[in-house]
Design a protein around this motif. Structure first.
Motif, PDB file in Angstrom:
ATOM      1  N   MET A   1       2.014  15.745 -20.053  1.00  0.00           N
ATOM      2  CA  MET A   1       2.985  14.675 -20.524  1.00  0.00           C
ATOM      3  C   MET A   1       2.328  13.290 -20.535  1.00  0.00           C
ATOM      4  SD  MET A   1       6.352  15.377 -18.155  1.00  0.00           S
ATOM      5  CE  MET A   1       5.389  15.475 -16.523  1.00  0.00           C
ATOM      6  N   LYS A   2       2.762  12.551 -21.502  1.00  0.00           N
ATOM      7  CA  LYS A   2       2.310  11.191 -21.713  1.00  0.00           C
ATOM      8  C   LYS A   2       2.879  10.274 -20.402  1.00  0.00           C
ATOM      9  CE  LYS A   2       2.153   8.977 -25.430  1.00  0.00           C
ATOM     10  NZ  LYS A   2       2.677   8.498 -26.813  1.00  0.00           N
ATOM     11  N   CYS A   3       1.932   9.807 -19.876  1.00  0.00           N
ATOM     12  CA  CYS A   3       2.496   9.135 -18.347  1.00  0.00           C
ATOM     13  C   CYS A   3       2.133   7.738 -18.270  1.00  0.00           C
ATOM     14  CB  CYS A   3       1.979   9.834 -17.159  1.00  0.00           C
ATOM     15  SG  CYS A   3       2.053   9.193 -15.793  1.00  0.00           S
ATOM     16  N   VAL A   4       2.823   6.944 -17.815  1.00  0.00           N
ATOM     17  CA  VAL A   4       2.644   5.223 -17.841  1.00  0.00           C
ATOM     18  C   VAL A   4       2.603   5.319 -16.307  1.00  0.00           C
ATOM     19  CG1 VAL A   4       3.643   3.253 -17.929  1.00  0.00           C
ATOM     20  CG2 VAL A   4       4.142   4.557 -19.937  1.00  0.00           C
ATOM     21  N   LEU A   5       1.437   4.204 -16.193  1.00  0.00           N
ATOM     22  CA  LEU A   5       1.230   4.273 -14.409  1.00  0.00           C
ATOM     23  C   LEU A   5       1.219   2.683 -14.367  1.00  0.00           C
ATOM     24  CD1 LEU A   5       0.443   4.647 -11.758  1.00  0.00           C
ATOM     25  CD2 LEU A   5      -2.023   4.472 -12.350  1.00  0.00           C
ATOM     26  N   VAL A   6       2.397   2.139 -13.612  1.00  0.00           N
ATOM     27  CA  VAL A   6       2.782   0.925 -13.104  1.00  0.00           C
ATOM     28  C   VAL A   6       2.065   0.849 -11.598  1.00  0.00           C
ATOM     29  CG1 VAL A   6       4.523  -1.155 -12.857  1.00  0.00           C
ATOM     30  CG2 VAL A   6       4.743   0.697 -14.713  1.00  0.00           C
ATOM     31  N   GLN A   7       1.199  -0.069 -11.467  1.00  0.00           N
ATOM     32  CA  GLN A   7       0.800  -0.159 -10.028  1.00  0.00           C
ATOM     33  C   GLN A   7       0.359  -1.564  -9.535  1.00  0.00           C
ATOM     34  OE1 GLN A   7      -2.908   2.144 -10.100  1.00  0.00           O
ATOM     35  NE2 GLN A   7      -4.164   0.684 -10.754  1.00  0.00           N
ATOM     36  N   PHE A   8       0.424  -1.557  -8.281  1.00  0.00           N
ATOM     37  CA  PHE A   8      -0.194  -2.770  -7.577  1.00  0.00           C
ATOM     38  C   PHE A   8      -0.910  -2.353  -6.368  1.00  0.00           C
ATOM     39  CE2 PHE A   8       0.068  -6.087  -4.375  1.00  0.00           C
ATOM     40  CZ  PHE A   8       0.081  -7.445  -5.169  1.00  0.00           C
ATOM     41  N   SER A   9      -2.493  -2.411  -6.457  1.00  0.00           N
ATOM     42  CA  SER A   9      -3.040  -1.749  -5.729  1.00  0.00           C
ATOM     43  C   SER A   9      -4.481  -2.701  -5.479  1.00  0.00           C
ATOM     44  CB  SER A   9      -3.878  -0.437  -6.370  1.00  0.00           C
ATOM     45  OG  SER A   9      -4.729   0.113  -5.382  1.00  0.00           O
ATOM     46  N   PRO A  10      -4.004  -3.673  -4.842  1.00  0.00           N
ATOM     47  CA  PRO A  10      -5.362  -4.625  -4.449  1.00  0.00           C
ATOM     48  C   PRO A  10      -6.603  -4.143  -3.898  1.00  0.00           C
ATOM     49  CG  PRO A  10      -2.893  -5.776  -3.853  1.00  0.00           C
ATOM     50  CD  PRO A  10      -2.816  -4.176  -4.033  1.00  0.00           C
ATOM     51  N   THR A  11      -6.509  -3.200  -3.055  1.00  0.00           N
ATOM     52  CA  THR A  11      -7.568  -2.910  -2.266  1.00  0.00           C
ATOM     53  C   THR A  11      -7.820  -1.271  -2.661  1.00  0.00           C
ATOM     54  OG1 THR A  11      -6.370  -1.861  -0.526  1.00  0.00           O
ATOM     55  CG2 THR A  11      -7.151  -4.154  -0.389  1.00  0.00           C
ATOM     56  N   GLY A  12      -7.155  -0.601  -3.620  1.00  0.00           N
ATOM     57  CA  GLY A  12      -7.688   0.676  -4.215  1.00  0.00           C
ATOM     58  C   GLY A  12      -6.802   1.823  -3.626  1.00  0.00           C
ATOM     59  N   ILE A  53       5.507   4.611 -10.622  1.00  0.00           N
ATOM     60  CA  ILE A  53       5.757   3.112 -10.183  1.00  0.00           C
ATOM     61  C   ILE A  53       5.221   3.036  -8.754  1.00  0.00           C
ATOM     62  CG2 ILE A  53       6.950   0.995  -9.822  1.00  0.00           C
ATOM     63  CD1 ILE A  53       9.108   2.360 -11.893  1.00  0.00           C
ATOM     64  N   ALA A  54       3.809   2.767  -8.484  1.00  0.00           N
ATOM     65  CA  ALA A  54       3.464   2.819  -7.227  1.00  0.00           C
ATOM     66  C   ALA A  54       3.042   1.451  -6.830  1.00  0.00           C
ATOM     67  CB  ALA A  54       1.985   3.820  -7.467  1.00  0.00           C
ATOM     68  N   VAL A  55       3.417   1.209  -5.477  1.00  0.00           N
ATOM     69  CA  VAL A  55       3.208  -0.025  -4.792  1.00  0.00           C
ATOM     70  C   VAL A  55       2.799   0.413  -3.242  1.00  0.00           C
ATOM     71  CG1 VAL A  55       4.681  -1.274  -6.104  1.00  0.00           C
ATOM     72  CG2 VAL A  55       5.591  -0.278  -3.997  1.00  0.00           C
ATOM     73  N   PRO A  56       2.110  -0.414  -2.454  1.00  0.00           N
ATOM     74  CA  PRO A  56       2.130  -0.316  -0.997  1.00  0.00           C
ATOM     75  C   PRO A  56       3.113  -0.836  -0.192  1.00  0.00           C
ATOM     76  CG  PRO A  56       0.846  -2.373  -1.804  1.00  0.00           C
ATOM     77  CD  PRO A  56       1.542  -1.581  -3.280  1.00  0.00           C
ATOM     78  N   SER A  57       3.268  -0.550   0.930  1.00  0.00           N
ATOM     79  CA  SER A  57       4.243  -0.999   1.686  1.00  0.00           C
ATOM     80  C   SER A  57       3.657  -2.148   2.488  1.00  0.00           C
ATOM     81  CB  SER A  57       4.799  -0.110   2.486  1.00  0.00           C
ATOM     82  OG  SER A  57       5.908  -0.449   3.574  1.00  0.00           O
ATOM     83  N   VAL A  81       8.620   8.216 -11.252  1.00  0.00           N
ATOM     84  CA  VAL A  81       8.538   8.446 -10.076  1.00  0.00           C
ATOM     85  C   VAL A  81       8.396   7.220  -9.056  1.00  0.00           C
ATOM     86  CG1 VAL A  81       7.049  10.137  -8.524  1.00  0.00           C
ATOM     87  CG2 VAL A  81       7.509  10.749 -10.655  1.00  0.00           C
ATOM     88  N   LEU A  82       9.163   7.084  -8.205  1.00  0.00           N
ATOM     89  CA  LEU A  82       8.774   6.178  -7.195  1.00  0.00           C
ATOM     90  C   LEU A  82       7.696   6.453  -6.289  1.00  0.00           C
ATOM     91  CD1 LEU A  82      12.728   5.454  -6.507  1.00  0.00           C
ATOM     92  CD2 LEU A  82      11.253   4.197  -8.258  1.00  0.00           C
ATOM     93  N   MET A  83       6.751   5.627  -5.974  1.00  0.00           N
ATOM     94  CA  MET A  83       5.760   6.126  -5.083  1.00  0.00           C
ATOM     95  C   MET A  83       5.395   4.636  -4.110  1.00  0.00           C
ATOM     96  SD  MET A  83       1.749   7.260  -5.725  1.00  0.00           S
ATOM     97  CE  MET A  83       1.221   8.554  -4.825  1.00  0.00           C
ATOM     98  N   CYS A  84       5.284   4.906  -2.717  1.00  0.00           N
ATOM     99  CA  CYS A  84       4.821   4.056  -1.888  1.00  0.00           C
ATOM    100  C   CYS A  84       3.801   4.533  -1.150  1.00  0.00           C
ATOM    101  CB  CYS A  84       6.150   3.488  -0.966  1.00  0.00           C
ATOM    102  SG  CYS A  84       6.527   4.573   0.283  1.00  0.00           S
ATOM    103  N   VAL A  85       3.044   3.805  -0.944  1.00  0.00           N
ATOM    104  CA  VAL A  85       1.740   3.973  -0.036  1.00  0.00           C
ATOM    105  C   VAL A  85       1.565   3.248   1.177  1.00  0.00           C
ATOM    106  CG1 VAL A  85      -0.850   4.309  -0.308  1.00  0.00           C
ATOM    107  CG2 VAL A  85       0.581   4.762  -2.312  1.00  0.00           C
ATOM    108  N   TYR A  86       1.392   3.782   2.265  1.00  0.00           N
ATOM    109  CA  TYR A  86       1.390   2.944   3.368  1.00  0.00           C
ATOM    110  C   TYR A  86       0.173   3.260   4.364  1.00  0.00           C
ATOM    111  CZ  TYR A  86       3.789   6.889   5.784  1.00  0.00           C
ATOM    112  OH  TYR A  86       4.146   8.104   6.342  1.00  0.00           O
ATOM    113  N   GLY A  87      -0.333   2.386   5.408  1.00  0.00           N
ATOM    114  CA  GLY A  87      -1.320   3.092   6.204  1.00  0.00           C
ATOM    115  C   GLY A  87      -1.007   3.605   7.515  1.00  0.00           C
ATOM    116  N   ASN A  88      -0.324   4.509   7.493  1.00  0.00           N
ATOM    117  CA  ASN A  88       0.094   5.517   8.561  1.00  0.00           C
ATOM    118  C   ASN A  88       1.227   4.940   9.717  1.00  0.00           C
ATOM    119  OD1 ASN A  88      -0.597   8.333   9.291  1.00  0.00           O
ATOM    120  ND2 ASN A  88      -1.298   7.499  10.991  1.00  0.00           N
ATOM    121  N   ARG A  89       1.553   3.720   9.537  1.00  0.00           N
ATOM    122  CA  ARG A  89       2.490   3.235  10.452  1.00  0.00           C
ATOM    123  C   ARG A  89       4.110   3.758   9.880  1.00  0.00           C
ATOM    124  NH1 ARG A  89       6.587  -0.158  11.104  1.00  0.00           N
ATOM    125  NH2 ARG A  89       6.338  -0.927   8.892  1.00  0.00           N
ATOM    126  N   ALA A  90       4.449   3.181   8.838  1.00  0.00           N
ATOM    127  CA  ALA A  90       5.830   3.535   8.344  1.00  0.00           C
ATOM    128  C   ALA A  90       5.924   2.834   7.075  1.00  0.00           C
ATOM    129  CB  ALA A  90       6.795   3.476   9.225  1.00  0.00           C
TER     130      ALA A  90
END
Length: 255
Positions: A1-12, A53-57, A81-90
């Motif tokens: 599939m052709k995929c668009v990635l929208v991301q906010f990833s300051p530290t990778g 659409i990927a963002v950190p929490s 696809v909504l995606m949130c990434v977090y540092g193992n707290r919540a």
């Protein structure tokens, strides 16, 4: 599939998690980098079959700068696809807020994913993540999402976690704010790469706290390892969230 990635990833960390998911969905044909200092409003490729659409929490919410920039992205019913990434707290209300933002942009949410990456302030929490176990899980999620989209299924049957009252919580940054140490060479890398334009290249010692997103990009890109959050503040953050971060969290899929 052709995929668009929208991301906010300051530290990778968010980028690594999002890439693992996208690898299982298809090829990324458009990247919208919400952390680009030169970000400008953009329209999503109408031929794309899926968007991630990927963002950190940050404190249980979408980072204020990411939310502001995402609001200027335009789509015309692209499944996402909504995606949130977090540092193992919540991640608290992050997915729910991201869903509202995505719908406002013209996306149609068909799935949501939470993933874990190394904490951007206290890097001992979730160190090395996303790891091999995370990548395996994210690729398995991608296969399920691809099946759903390929079958023409739309919408989400599962309610997202979080409270609709998330807007009452403070959004954006309230610190900690990294500062330059005496080893700073004033090379200008942090100023050039700061997503918020909060660092003066001529005087990079401390950021403009009215602009700083506390995203820690300046810490991660400094070639001389000269930007840091004070040890006292790092200790305070560690004590505040240490108990919640102790037990390993796993990636989750909502369809």
């Amino acid at each position: 599939m052709k995929c668009v990635l929208v991301q906010f990833s300051p530290t990778g960390g968010t980028e690594r998690a999002a890439s693992a998911l996208c690898d299982g969905l298809g090829s990324v044909t458009q990247l919208v980098d919400l952390a680009d200092p030169a970000f400008a409003p953009v329209e999503v490729d109408g031929s794309a079959e899926i968007a991630v659409i990927a963002v950190p929490s940050f404190g249980g919410r979408v980072p204020a700068l990411a939310a502001e920039r995402l609001a200027s992205v335009r789509a015309s019913g692209t499944p996402c696809v909504l995606m949130c990434v977090y540092g193992n707290r919540a991640y608290d209300d992050t997915l729910l807020e991201l869903s509202d933002l995505a719908v406002g942009c013209g996306f149609e949410a068909v799935a949501a994913v939470s993933a874990i990456a190394e904490h951007s302030v206290v890097r001992a929490f979730a160190a090395g993540r996303p790891d091999a176990t995370d990548v395996k899980a994210l690729r398995a999620f991608a296969a399920e999402i691809a099946r759903k989209v390929g079958a023409g299924e739309r919408g989400m049957a599962t309610a997202l976690p979080g409270s609709p009252a998330y807007a009452k919580k403070k959004a954006g940054a309230s610190g900690p704010y990294p500062k330059a140490t005496s080893s700073c060479t004033k090379c200008g890398v942090c100023a050039a790469k700061c997503p918020a334009g909060a660092i003066d290249a001529a005087n990079p010692k401390a950021p403009d706290t009215a602009k700083c997103a506390s995203c820690m990009r300046c810490v991660s890109v400094c070639p001389s390892n000269s930007r840091k959050v004070s040890g006292l503040l790092t200790f305070a953050v560690s004590k505040a969230i240490g108990k919640a971060c102790k037990e390993r969290k796993e990636c989750e899929l909502f369809l």
